[in-house]
Design a protein around this motif. Structure first.
Motif, PDB file in Angstrom:
ATOM      1  N   GLU A  88      -4.980  12.398 -21.913  1.00  0.00           N
ATOM      2  CA  GLU A  88      -3.795  12.105 -20.945  1.00  0.00           C
ATOM      3  C   GLU A  88      -3.813  12.615 -19.534  1.00  0.00           C
ATOM      4  O   GLU A  88      -2.799  12.828 -18.880  1.00  0.00           O
ATOM      5  CB  GLU A  88      -2.700  12.764 -21.786  1.00  0.00           C
ATOM      6  N   ALA A  89      -5.305  12.842 -19.096  1.00  0.00           N
ATOM      7  CA  ALA A  89      -5.370  13.325 -17.992  1.00  0.00           C
ATOM      8  C   ALA A  89      -4.648  12.777 -16.703  1.00  0.00           C
ATOM      9  O   ALA A  89      -4.217  13.200 -15.929  1.00  0.00           O
ATOM     10  CB  ALA A  89      -6.997  13.828 -17.614  1.00  0.00           C
ATOM     11  N   LEU A  90      -4.802  11.473 -16.899  1.00  0.00           N
ATOM     12  CA  LEU A  90      -4.185  10.471 -15.813  1.00  0.00           C
ATOM     13  C   LEU A  90      -2.871  10.491 -15.676  1.00  0.00           C
ATOM     14  O   LEU A  90      -2.246  10.501 -14.720  1.00  0.00           O
ATOM     15  CB  LEU A  90      -4.801   9.176 -16.032  1.00  0.00           C
ATOM     16  N   VAL A  91      -2.249  10.135 -16.803  1.00  0.00           N
ATOM     17  CA  VAL A  91      -0.806  10.365 -16.757  1.00  0.00           C
ATOM     18  C   VAL A  91      -0.239  11.525 -16.421  1.00  0.00           C
ATOM     19  O   VAL A  91       1.010  11.964 -15.866  1.00  0.00           O
ATOM     20  CB  VAL A  91      -0.139   9.763 -18.154  1.00  0.00           C
ATOM     21  N   GLU A  92      -0.846  12.947 -16.929  1.00  0.00           N
ATOM     22  CA  GLU A  92      -0.562  14.194 -16.483  1.00  0.00           C
ATOM     23  C   GLU A  92      -0.542  14.104 -15.170  1.00  0.00           C
ATOM     24  O   GLU A  92       0.346  14.995 -14.520  1.00  0.00           O
ATOM     25  CB  GLU A  92      -1.369  15.255 -17.411  1.00  0.00           C
ATOM     26  N   ASN A  93      -1.506  13.536 -14.440  1.00  0.00           N
ATOM     27  CA  ASN A  93      -1.598  13.639 -12.911  1.00  0.00           C
ATOM     28  C   ASN A  93      -0.417  13.108 -12.394  1.00  0.00           C
ATOM     29  O   ASN A  93       0.168  13.247 -11.275  1.00  0.00           O
ATOM     30  CB  ASN A  93      -3.085  13.329 -12.386  1.00  0.00           C
ATOM     31  N   ALA A  94      -0.145  11.893 -13.010  1.00  0.00           N
ATOM     32  CA  ALA A  94       1.194  11.255 -12.666  1.00  0.00           C
ATOM     33  C   ALA A  94       2.478  12.139 -12.731  1.00  0.00           C
ATOM     34  O   ALA A  94       3.337  11.818 -11.746  1.00  0.00           O
ATOM     35  CB  ALA A  94       1.084   9.789 -13.556  1.00  0.00           C
ATOM     36  N   VAL A  95       2.222  12.820 -13.710  1.00  0.00           N
ATOM     37  CA  VAL A  95       3.662  13.757 -13.901  1.00  0.00           C
ATOM     38  C   VAL A  95       3.766  14.812 -12.530  1.00  0.00           C
ATOM     39  O   VAL A  95       4.674  14.937 -12.075  1.00  0.00           O
ATOM     40  CB  VAL A  95       3.623  14.206 -15.468  1.00  0.00           C
ATOM     41  N   ARG A  96       2.361  15.272 -12.435  1.00  0.00           N
ATOM     42  CA  ARG A  96       2.426  16.346 -11.486  1.00  0.00           C
ATOM     43  C   ARG A  96       2.708  15.790 -10.110  1.00  0.00           C
ATOM     44  O   ARG A  96       3.214  16.422  -9.431  1.00  0.00           O
ATOM     45  CB  ARG A  96       0.873  16.918 -11.237  1.00  0.00           C
ATOM     46  N   LEU A  97       2.307  14.390  -9.894  1.00  0.00           N
ATOM     47  CA  LEU A  97       2.803  13.812  -8.647  1.00  0.00           C
ATOM     48  C   LEU A  97       4.405  13.468  -8.591  1.00  0.00           C
ATOM     49  O   LEU A  97       4.883  13.664  -7.644  1.00  0.00           O
ATOM     50  CB  LEU A  97       2.193  12.238  -8.392  1.00  0.00           C
ATOM     51  N   LEU A  98       4.857  13.237  -9.837  1.00  0.00           N
ATOM     52  CA  LEU A  98       6.150  13.120  -9.872  1.00  0.00           C
ATOM     53  C   LEU A  98       6.956  14.192  -9.340  1.00  0.00           C
ATOM     54  O   LEU A  98       8.079  14.139  -8.609  1.00  0.00           O
ATOM     55  CB  LEU A  98       6.573  12.827 -11.382  1.00  0.00           C
ATOM     56  N   TYR A  99       6.430  15.636  -9.797  1.00  0.00           N
ATOM     57  CA  TYR A  99       7.322  16.797  -9.524  1.00  0.00           C
ATOM     58  C   TYR A  99       6.890  17.030  -8.176  1.00  0.00           C
ATOM     59  O   TYR A  99       7.983  17.455  -7.383  1.00  0.00           O
ATOM     60  CB  TYR A  99       6.280  18.195 -10.160  1.00  0.00           C
ATOM     61  N   ARG A 100       5.975  16.613  -7.423  1.00  0.00           N
ATOM     62  CA  ARG A 100       5.642  16.766  -6.109  1.00  0.00           C
ATOM     63  C   ARG A 100       6.535  15.836  -5.139  1.00  0.00           C
ATOM     64  O   ARG A 100       6.906  16.030  -4.035  1.00  0.00           O
ATOM     65  CB  ARG A 100       4.153  16.892  -5.485  1.00  0.00           C
ATOM     66  N   GLU A 101       6.493  14.552  -5.422  1.00  0.00           N
ATOM     67  CA  GLU A 101       7.068  13.543  -4.815  1.00  0.00           C
ATOM     68  C   GLU A 101       8.404  12.998  -5.026  1.00  0.00           C
ATOM     69  O   GLU A 101       9.097  12.581  -4.122  1.00  0.00           O
ATOM     70  CB  GLU A 101       6.137  12.300  -4.982  1.00  0.00           C
ATOM     71  N   VAL A 102       8.889  13.336  -6.220  1.00  0.00           N
ATOM     72  CA  VAL A 102      10.442  13.035  -6.464  1.00  0.00           C
ATOM     73  C   VAL A 102      11.065  14.362  -6.844  1.00  0.00           C
ATOM     74  O   VAL A 102      12.056  14.469  -5.935  1.00  0.00           O
ATOM     75  CB  VAL A 102      10.178  12.224  -7.760  1.00  0.00           C
ATOM     76  N   TYR A 103      10.739  15.320  -7.649  1.00  0.00           N
ATOM     77  CA  TYR A 103      11.566  16.313  -7.947  1.00  0.00           C
ATOM     78  C   TYR A 103      11.885  17.203  -6.628  1.00  0.00           C
ATOM     79  O   TYR A 103      13.021  17.585  -6.458  1.00  0.00           O
ATOM     80  CB  TYR A 103      10.783  17.385  -8.962  1.00  0.00           C
ATOM     81  N   SER A 104      10.654  17.479  -5.901  1.00  0.00           N
ATOM     82  CA  SER A 104      11.010  18.261  -4.669  1.00  0.00           C
ATOM     83  C   SER A 104      11.821  17.457  -3.617  1.00  0.00           C
ATOM     84  O   SER A 104      12.386  18.307  -2.814  1.00  0.00           O
ATOM     85  CB  SER A 104       9.628  18.568  -3.882  1.00  0.00           C
ATOM     86  N   LYS A 105      12.094  16.237  -3.415  1.00  0.00           N
ATOM     87  CA  LYS A 105      12.886  15.606  -2.688  1.00  0.00           C
ATOM     88  C   LYS A 105      14.425  15.609  -3.215  1.00  0.00           C
ATOM     89  O   LYS A 105      15.127  14.964  -2.438  1.00  0.00           O
ATOM     90  CB  LYS A 105      12.408  14.192  -2.452  1.00  0.00           C
ATOM     91  N   MET A 106      14.694  15.611  -4.313  1.00  0.00           N
ATOM     92  CA  MET A 106      16.093  15.831  -4.901  1.00  0.00           C
ATOM     93  C   MET A 106      16.930  17.062  -4.526  1.00  0.00           C
ATOM     94  O   MET A 106      18.140  17.064  -4.897  1.00  0.00           O
ATOM     95  CB  MET A 106      15.842  15.655  -6.390  1.00  0.00           C
ATOM     96  N   THR A 107      16.225  18.159  -3.998  1.00  0.00           N
ATOM     97  CA  THR A 107      17.080  19.274  -3.788  1.00  0.00           C
ATOM     98  C   THR A 107      18.399  18.952  -2.856  1.00  0.00           C
ATOM     99  O   THR A 107      17.921  18.366  -1.825  1.00  0.00           O
ATOM    100  CB  THR A 107      16.004  20.531  -2.975  1.00  0.00           C
ATOM    101  N   GLY A 108      19.244  19.347  -3.216  1.00  0.00           N
ATOM    102  CA  GLY A 108      20.494  19.396  -2.556  1.00  0.00           C
ATOM    103  C   GLY A 108      21.270  17.872  -2.602  1.00  0.00           C
ATOM    104  O   GLY A 108      22.331  17.800  -2.197  1.00  0.00           O
ATOM    105  N   LEU A 109      20.584  16.927  -3.304  1.00  0.00           N
ATOM    106  CA  LEU A 109      21.186  15.743  -3.349  1.00  0.00           C
ATOM    107  C   LEU A 109      21.973  15.513  -4.832  1.00  0.00           C
ATOM    108  O   LEU A 109      21.778  16.297  -5.687  1.00  0.00           O
ATOM    109  CB  LEU A 109      20.104  14.659  -3.596  1.00  0.00           C
ATOM    110  N   LYS A 110      23.078  14.841  -4.731  1.00  0.00           N
ATOM    111  CA  LYS A 110      23.912  14.823  -5.971  1.00  0.00           C
ATOM    112  C   LYS A 110      24.213  13.284  -6.514  1.00  0.00           C
ATOM    113  O   LYS A 110      24.447  12.556  -5.480  1.00  0.00           O
ATOM    114  CB  LYS A 110      25.362  15.233  -5.771  1.00  0.00           C
ATOM    115  N   PHE A 111      23.989  13.008  -7.774  1.00  0.00           N
ATOM    116  CA  PHE A 111      24.122  11.573  -8.224  1.00  0.00           C
ATOM    117  C   PHE A 111      24.905  11.482  -9.396  1.00  0.00           C
ATOM    118  O   PHE A 111      25.051  12.680 -10.307  1.00  0.00           O
ATOM    119  CB  PHE A 111      22.765  11.251  -8.837  1.00  0.00           C
ATOM    120  N   ASN A 112      25.931  10.762  -9.394  1.00  0.00           N
ATOM    121  CA  ASN A 112      26.878  10.631 -10.376  1.00  0.00           C
ATOM    122  C   ASN A 112      26.334   9.551 -11.650  1.00  0.00           C
ATOM    123  O   ASN A 112      26.919   9.714 -12.602  1.00  0.00           O
ATOM    124  CB  ASN A 112      28.101   9.996  -9.887  1.00  0.00           C
TER     125      ASN A 112
END
Length: 292
Positions: A173-197
């Motif tokens: 699962e190394a490839l998809v685990e790397n994709a998840v790490r990118l998810l944290y870096r590229e998506v999660y980190s950009k969601m700080t302070g944003l609000k979605f309903n």
């Protein structure tokens, strides 16, 4: 061998080359520079720890998984926080990724997310490779893991198969685990302070960052994930077909897409090699209305 010992310690969680080098200098004050230390460490790894490189075939597999951490929606009326899961998919031949927020890891949401990934990639792989998710794999491990019946039926519908990663084999699962790490870096980190309903608004924001990631040049490479995807997958080597229906005439698609570069790429990959069936006459809705 001092370097082999260091390599073993490097496997420990939180251990870095820099911290090991500092300890190395305490024992050997006149030792190598940090650059030479890393060079000899790399040479030792190449000699003592051989690594097999896997050549992935275009359109062969799609790896899927869920991120461990959740994002939160905010109920518009009560203000309550609603946790949602993040789905990740990657094509290993070109590393292009797809992310989507779903209510949970239940099988119906996994199936829908996989289908949405097919549409995003523009085709169906030969095999779907999930981690041993309960929503996909009823009984993991062994020579023949038992796949969830609904997930199997979904794969059969698209003439694909489910090929789970081996249990307790993290390299599978190394490839998809790397994709998840990118998810944290590229998506999660950009969601700080944003609000979605709602999920729709959240997924629009996620897609914006997903497209940005896939379009950005990769480190130490002269191309992006999307460029490699279009180059490698555009001839559909091994990538199965997908049915696309539209009420908009095909000749109007170019103007409807808007972006000339994207329109050329999409039309070149979909329209020019497709079997087109055009339906004429009144719609069934209009026919039924006349009968009433």
């Amino acid at each position: 061998n001092v370097y082999l010992s260091i390599l073993k310690r490097l496997k420990s969680r939180g251990t870095t080359r820099r911290s090991l080098y500092e300890k190395y200098l305490k024992d050997r004050p006149k030792g190598y520079s940090y650059c030479s230390f890393c060079l000899y460490l790399r040479r030792e790894r190449e000699v003592k720890i051989p690594v097999g490189r896997i050549e992935h075939i275009s359109g062969d597999q799609m790896y899927v998984d869920f991120a461990g951490d959740k994002l939160l929606l905010s109920d518009e009326k009560t203000g309550d926080k609603i946790p949602v899961k993040l789905f990740a998919a990657i094509l290993p031949c070109n590393w292009i990724t797809y992310y989507e927020a779903v209510p949970s890891q239940k099988k119906e949401y996994l199936i829908q997310a996989c289908e949405n990934a097919f549409h995003y990639f523009g085709g169906v792989p030969n095999a779907i490779v999930p981690d041993n998710l309960k929503s996909a794999v009823t009984k993991p491990g062994g020579i023949e893991p038992v796949i969830n019946d609904d997930f199997t039926a979904f794969a059969d519908h698209y003439r694909s198969v489910v090929f789970p990663a081996r249990a307790h084999k993290s390299k599978d699962e190394a490839l998809v685990e790397n994709a998840v790490r990118l998810l944290y870096r590229e998506v999660y980190s950009k969601m700080t302070g944003l609000k979605f309903n709602d999920l729709e608004a959240l997924n629009i924001e996620i897609m914006k960052h997903t497209d940005a990631l896939n379009s950005r040049k990769m480190y130490n490479r002269g191309y992006s994930r999307r460029e490699r995807f279009l180059e490698v997958e555009k001839d559909r080597h091994g990538l199965k077909s997908i049915i696309i229906t539209s009420q908009l005439p095909v000749e109007s698609w170019y103007d409807a897409i808007g972006d000339p570069t994207a329109a050329d790429a999409i039309l070149d990959r979909i329209v020019h090699t497709a079997h087109k069936i055009e339906l004429t006459g009144d719609s069934v809705r209009k026919i039924n209305a006349k009968k009433k």
